[in-house]
Every structure is written in C-alpha cells, then in structure tokens.
Design a protein around this motif. Structure first.
Motif, PDB file in Angstrom:
ATOM      1  N   ARG A  28       0.862  -1.185   0.000  1.00 35.59           N
ATOM      2  CA  ARG A  28       0.000   0.000   0.000  1.00 35.59           C
ATOM      3  C   ARG A  28       0.895   1.229   0.000  1.00 35.59           C
ATOM      4  NH1 ARG A  28      -5.330  -0.526  -0.912  1.00 35.59           N
ATOM      5  NH2 ARG A  28      -6.280  -2.163   0.311  1.00 35.59           N
ATOM      6  N   ASN A  42      -5.255  -6.263   6.131  1.00 39.44           N
ATOM      7  CA  ASN A  42      -5.624  -5.439   4.981  1.00 39.44           C
ATOM      8  C   ASN A  42      -7.129  -5.445   4.744  1.00 39.44           C
ATOM      9  OD1 ASN A  42      -5.069  -3.892   2.565  1.00 39.44           O
ATOM     10  ND2 ASN A  42      -5.585  -5.751   1.441  1.00 39.44           N
ATOM     11  N   LYS A  44      -9.468  -4.846   1.770  1.00 42.16           N
ATOM     12  CA  LYS A  44      -9.431  -4.704   0.313  1.00 42.16           C
ATOM     13  C   LYS A  44     -10.284  -3.519  -0.105  1.00 42.16           C
ATOM     14  CE  LYS A  44      -8.958  -9.645  -0.201  1.00 42.16           C
ATOM     15  NZ  LYS A  44      -9.694 -10.874  -0.392  1.00 42.16           N
ATOM     16  N   ASP A  45      -9.843  -2.823  -1.138  1.00 38.84           N
ATOM     17  CA  ASP A  45     -10.610  -1.680  -1.635  1.00 38.84           C
ATOM     18  C   ASP A  45     -12.027  -2.084  -2.022  1.00 38.84           C
ATOM     19  OD1 ASP A  45      -8.435  -0.044  -1.216  1.00 38.84           O
ATOM     20  OD2 ASP A  45      -7.725  -0.189  -3.278  1.00 38.84           O
ATOM     21  N   SER A  46     -12.183  -3.299  -2.538  1.00 40.16           N
ATOM     22  CA  SER A  46     -13.511  -3.773  -2.926  1.00 40.16           C
ATOM     23  C   SER A  46     -14.390  -4.087  -1.712  1.00 40.16           C
ATOM     24  CB  SER A  46     -13.403  -5.012  -3.817  1.00 40.16           C
ATOM     25  OG  SER A  46     -12.739  -6.048  -3.121  1.00 40.16           O
ATOM     26  N   ARG A  48     -14.325  -2.217   1.027  1.00 38.63           N
ATOM     27  CA  ARG A  48     -14.332  -0.967   1.774  1.00 38.63           C
ATOM     28  C   ARG A  48     -15.726  -0.688   2.353  1.00 38.63           C
ATOM     29  NH1 ARG A  48     -16.391   3.562   0.186  1.00 38.63           N
ATOM     30  NH2 ARG A  48     -16.728   2.872  -1.936  1.00 38.63           N
ATOM     31  N   SER A  54     -14.168   6.547  -1.487  1.00 37.32           N
ATOM     32  CA  SER A  54     -13.698   5.615  -2.507  1.00 37.32           C
ATOM     33  C   SER A  54     -12.208   5.829  -2.746  1.00 37.32           C
ATOM     34  CB  SER A  54     -14.445   5.843  -3.823  1.00 37.32           C
ATOM     35  OG  SER A  54     -15.796   5.573  -3.649  1.00 37.32           O
ATOM     36  N   PRO A  55     -11.452   4.744  -2.857  1.00 40.22           N
ATOM     37  CA  PRO A  55     -10.018   4.891  -3.094  1.00 40.22           C
ATOM     38  C   PRO A  55      -9.737   5.371  -4.510  1.00 40.22           C
ATOM     39  CG  PRO A  55     -10.636   2.593  -3.137  1.00 40.22           C
ATOM     40  CD  PRO A  55     -11.867   3.361  -2.772  1.00 40.22           C
ATOM     41  N   SER A  56      -8.703   6.179  -4.649  1.00 39.75           N
ATOM     42  CA  SER A  56      -8.287   6.614  -5.984  1.00 39.75           C
ATOM     43  C   SER A  56      -6.769   6.734  -5.977  1.00 39.75           C
ATOM     44  CB  SER A  56      -8.928   7.956  -6.338  1.00 39.75           C
ATOM     45  OG  SER A  56      -8.539   8.955  -5.425  1.00 39.75           O
ATOM     46  N   PHE A  61      -5.450   3.906   2.365  1.00 40.86           N
ATOM     47  CA  PHE A  61      -5.873   2.516   2.517  1.00 40.86           C
ATOM     48  C   PHE A  61      -6.416   2.323   3.921  1.00 40.86           C
ATOM     49  CE2 PHE A  61      -1.492   2.664   3.918  1.00 40.86           C
ATOM     50  CZ  PHE A  61      -1.439   1.821   5.015  1.00 40.86           C
ATOM     51  N   SER A  62      -7.032   1.169   4.133  1.00 43.71           N
ATOM     52  CA  SER A  62      -7.596   0.838   5.440  1.00 43.71           C
ATOM     53  C   SER A  62      -7.067  -0.502   5.911  1.00 43.71           C
ATOM     54  CB  SER A  62      -9.126   0.759   5.364  1.00 43.71           C
ATOM     55  OG  SER A  62      -9.657   2.004   4.984  1.00 43.71           O
ATOM     56  N   ARG A  78      -8.118   4.050   8.933  1.00 41.02           N
ATOM     57  CA  ARG A  78      -7.975   4.591   7.573  1.00 41.02           C
ATOM     58  C   ARG A  78      -6.711   5.439   7.564  1.00 41.02           C
ATOM     59  NH1 ARG A  78      -8.701   4.088   2.316  1.00 41.02           N
ATOM     60  NH2 ARG A  78      -8.817   6.081   1.276  1.00 41.02           N
TER      61      ARG A  78
END
Length: 191
Positions: A28, A42, A44-46, A48, A54-56, A61-62, A78
């Motif tokens: 990350r 971890n 995952k962004d999916s 979240r 929303s990640p960009s 990261f979280s 976060r």
C-alpha cells in the motif's frame, strides 16, 4: 464412511491453511510511504465499508487492528494523506481544521474530553485549557446496538499522514492505546 469424511475435512482444512499462508502482505502506498500490510489486516478496496471514501490511486488505505475479532468489534484504521485531507476541508467548517489541519500542534493525547451532543449525534471535545470545548477529537453517531452505544471516528495526525480510527463509543477511553497500536503496525510495515 466416517474415516473418509475425516480425511476430507482434514484435506479441506489443509488446503484452506495453505491458501491463507500463501497470501502475503499487500503493498500500500500513500504520500510517498510504502507499507507491506499483512493480508489478515488489509481491508481490500472492494470490501471498503460504505462510510469510507472511494479509493483513488494512492489516496490511502484501510486496515484492521484486530482482524481476529468478530466483525462488529474490529477496529478499523484509515490511512490517508494529511495534506489531501486538509485540502478537502479547507474553507469549510470541518472539525479537523481546528485539530489535524491547524498550524498549532494538536495536543489531544493527555487531554480530558467533554461529551457534548444528544442521543443521536455526539462528540468528544478537548476539555480545559485555552482551547476548552473548541476542538472535536471524536465524533459519534447512534448505533442500532444498545451494547456498543454508537459508532465513532477520530482523525489524528501521524507525521504527514492522517489516521482515522473507527471504533465503538465504549472504546473512546482507549483512543490513545488504539492510536499507538496503529502507529506500531505502520512502523513495522513501512519499507
């Protein structure tokens, strides 16, 4: 048949263990930092949670402090760019402007908190001293669970990063320990 079932159960358990052990840390990146976050911690962004932005790109990261805990009891952290968080809040009435984004040091650790608000939305503000009641450290909202009282978040600085600690209201008194644990993880994971 019982023996075959036992072997099948053992084989499935072994295969699951191998899959978990084969998954390694996730890289990350945020604000020039690179972290190797263990897969167990971890988020995952999916996956979240709905309340996180929303990640960009390298926006942040979280991770969870206690991935082994039941889902409602997990502490979510976060990690984001402090500069970006403050840029978004600039010119608004956001609480982080008086704490995280202030040019003065954010001295929250040994401060006393005063709880203000109502049964639906409340916050914990710094209490005493020259900034009495001015700075919100933790913001909470009512939860459907009477045991946990509410869902809370606190945005705190860590060098050039902003750490948002998501917890239940019954853990606010442990905020410093949760922050310290998150920082310890980040120091261990940084490459």
């Amino acid at each position: 048949m019982k023996t075959i079932g036992s072997y099948s159960l053992f084989a499935m358990s072994l295969a699951s263990a191998l899959l978990v052990s084969c998954s390694g840390p996730v890289t990350r990146k945020v604000e020039g930092h690179t972290f190797k976050v263990p897969d167990a911690n971890n988020v995952k962004d999916s996956d979240r949670p709905f309340f996180l932005p929303s990640p960009s790109g390298s926006d942040g990261f979280s991770f969870t402090l206690n991935p082994q805990a039941a889902l409602p009891d997990r502490i979510l952290i976060r990690v984001a760019s402090k500069k970006e968080v403050c840029r978004r809040a600039e010119g608004t009435q956001a609480d982080i402007n008086s704490g995280l984004c202030s040019s003065k040091p954010f001295l929250w650790r040994d401060a006393r908190f005063a709880k203000t608000g109502d049964a639906v939305f409340w916050q914990y503000r710094l209490s005493g001293g020259e900034i009495s009641g001015a700075t919100v450290v933790v913001r909470c909202t009512q939860s459907s669970s009477a045991v946990r009282k509410g869902l809370c978040a606190s945005v705190l600085p860590y060098h050039d990063l902003a750490l948002t600690v998501h917890m239940t209201d019954n853990r606010v008194e442990h905020l410093a320990a949760l922050y310290d644990e998150a920082v310890t993880h980040l120091r261990t994971w940084e490459r």
